[in-house]
Design a protein around this motif. Structure first.
Motif, PDB file in Angstrom:
ATOM      1  N   GLN A   1       0.845  -1.178   0.000  1.00 48.96           N
ATOM      2  CA  GLN A   1       0.000   0.000   0.000  1.00 48.96           C
ATOM      3  C   GLN A   1       0.891   1.242   0.000  1.00 48.96           C
TER       4      GLN A   1
ATOM      5  N   ALA B   1       2.126   4.936   0.566  1.00 50.93           N
ATOM      6  CA  ALA B   1       1.932   5.894   1.656  1.00 50.93           C
ATOM      7  C   ALA B   1       2.642   7.177   1.276  1.00 50.93           C
TER       8      ALA B   1
ATOM      9  N   GLN C   1       5.693   4.063  10.477  1.00 52.12           N
ATOM     10  CA  GLN C   1       5.231   2.806   9.869  1.00 52.12           C
ATOM     11  C   GLN C   1       5.338   2.849   8.344  1.00 52.12           C
ATOM     12  N   LEU C   2       6.486   3.347   7.881  1.00 54.38           N
ATOM     13  CA  LEU C   2       6.758   3.435   6.455  1.00 54.38           C
ATOM     14  C   LEU C   2       7.937   2.548   6.102  1.00 54.38           C
TER      15      LEU C   2
ATOM     16  N   TYR D   1       5.925   2.965   1.318  1.00 53.91           N
ATOM     17  CA  TYR D   1       4.841   2.010   1.496  1.00 53.91           C
ATOM     18  C   TYR D   1       4.542   1.860   2.973  1.00 53.91           C
ATOM     19  N   ARG D   2       3.344   1.433   3.279  1.00 58.50           N
ATOM     20  CA  ARG D   2       2.991   1.089   4.653  1.00 58.50           C
ATOM     21  C   ARG D   2       3.818  -0.132   5.042  1.00 58.50           C
TER      22      ARG D   2
ATOM     23  N   THR E   1       4.873  -3.514   6.541  1.00 56.89           N
ATOM     24  CA  THR E   1       4.200  -4.763   6.914  1.00 56.89           C
ATOM     25  C   THR E   1       5.205  -5.850   7.277  1.00 56.89           C
TER      26      THR E   1
END
Length: 159
Positions: free
Chosen positions: A4, A6, A56-57, A125-126, A128
């Motif tokens: 995702q 960001a 959180q990137l 991106y987020r 994960t």
């Protein structure tokens, strides 16, 4: 799982202020100097990675090379200067040594500016997966330092 996108624009001033606050934690300073002196890590890169982790990137795996390449020019100035300053420490007056240290901090700030300019060109991106800070520590072979960085980052968030 798809990544995702960001978006978050980082400024040099934001990273510098974050760095001053985070590096001001005794455990962080000790771990950063260990990362730098024992494992040839780049503290400014680590500070950027901690900032990204806190937001959180993450980046794509192929972006690591371009980020490290961003450091080439500033490292060619900073590393010899740092070594010279260390050698001078016991041979110059305290005010002169402080001036040398202040100039080194200006070089550090310039390096952070280069990193910020570059990170703002990348697609973020987020996160994960593993935190970027942990990935960097693993890459350098100093994964034991990650706990210091992670714990201290959590403490800073709570302030």
């Amino acid at each position: 799982m798809t990544k995702q996108h960001a978006s978050l624009l980082l400024t040099t001033a934001q990273l510098w202020q974050f760095s001053l606050n985070y590096y001001g934690i005794r455990e962080v300073k000790t771990a950063c100097l260990n990362l730098q002196n024992q494992f040839n890590g780049n503290v400014n890169l680590l500070l950027l990675l901690v900032w990204l982790d806190q937001h959180q990137l993450t980046i794509q795996a192929e972006d690591w090379v371009s980020i490290e390449n961003t450091l080439d020019h500033s490292e060619s100035l900073l590393l010899p200067y740092r070594e010279l300053r260390r050698k001078l420490k016991n041979h110059v007056s305290e005010p002169l040594y402080r001036e040398a240290l202040e100039f080194e901090l200006q070089l550090e700030q310039r390096q952070q500016s280069d990193l910020v300019e570059h990170i703002n060109t990348l697609t973020l991106y987020r996160a994960t997966e593993k935190p970027l800070t942990q990935q960097y520590c693993l890459k350098l072979g100093c994964e034991h330092l990650f706990t210091s960085f992670e714990t201290s980052a959590e403490q800073l968030k709570m302030k």
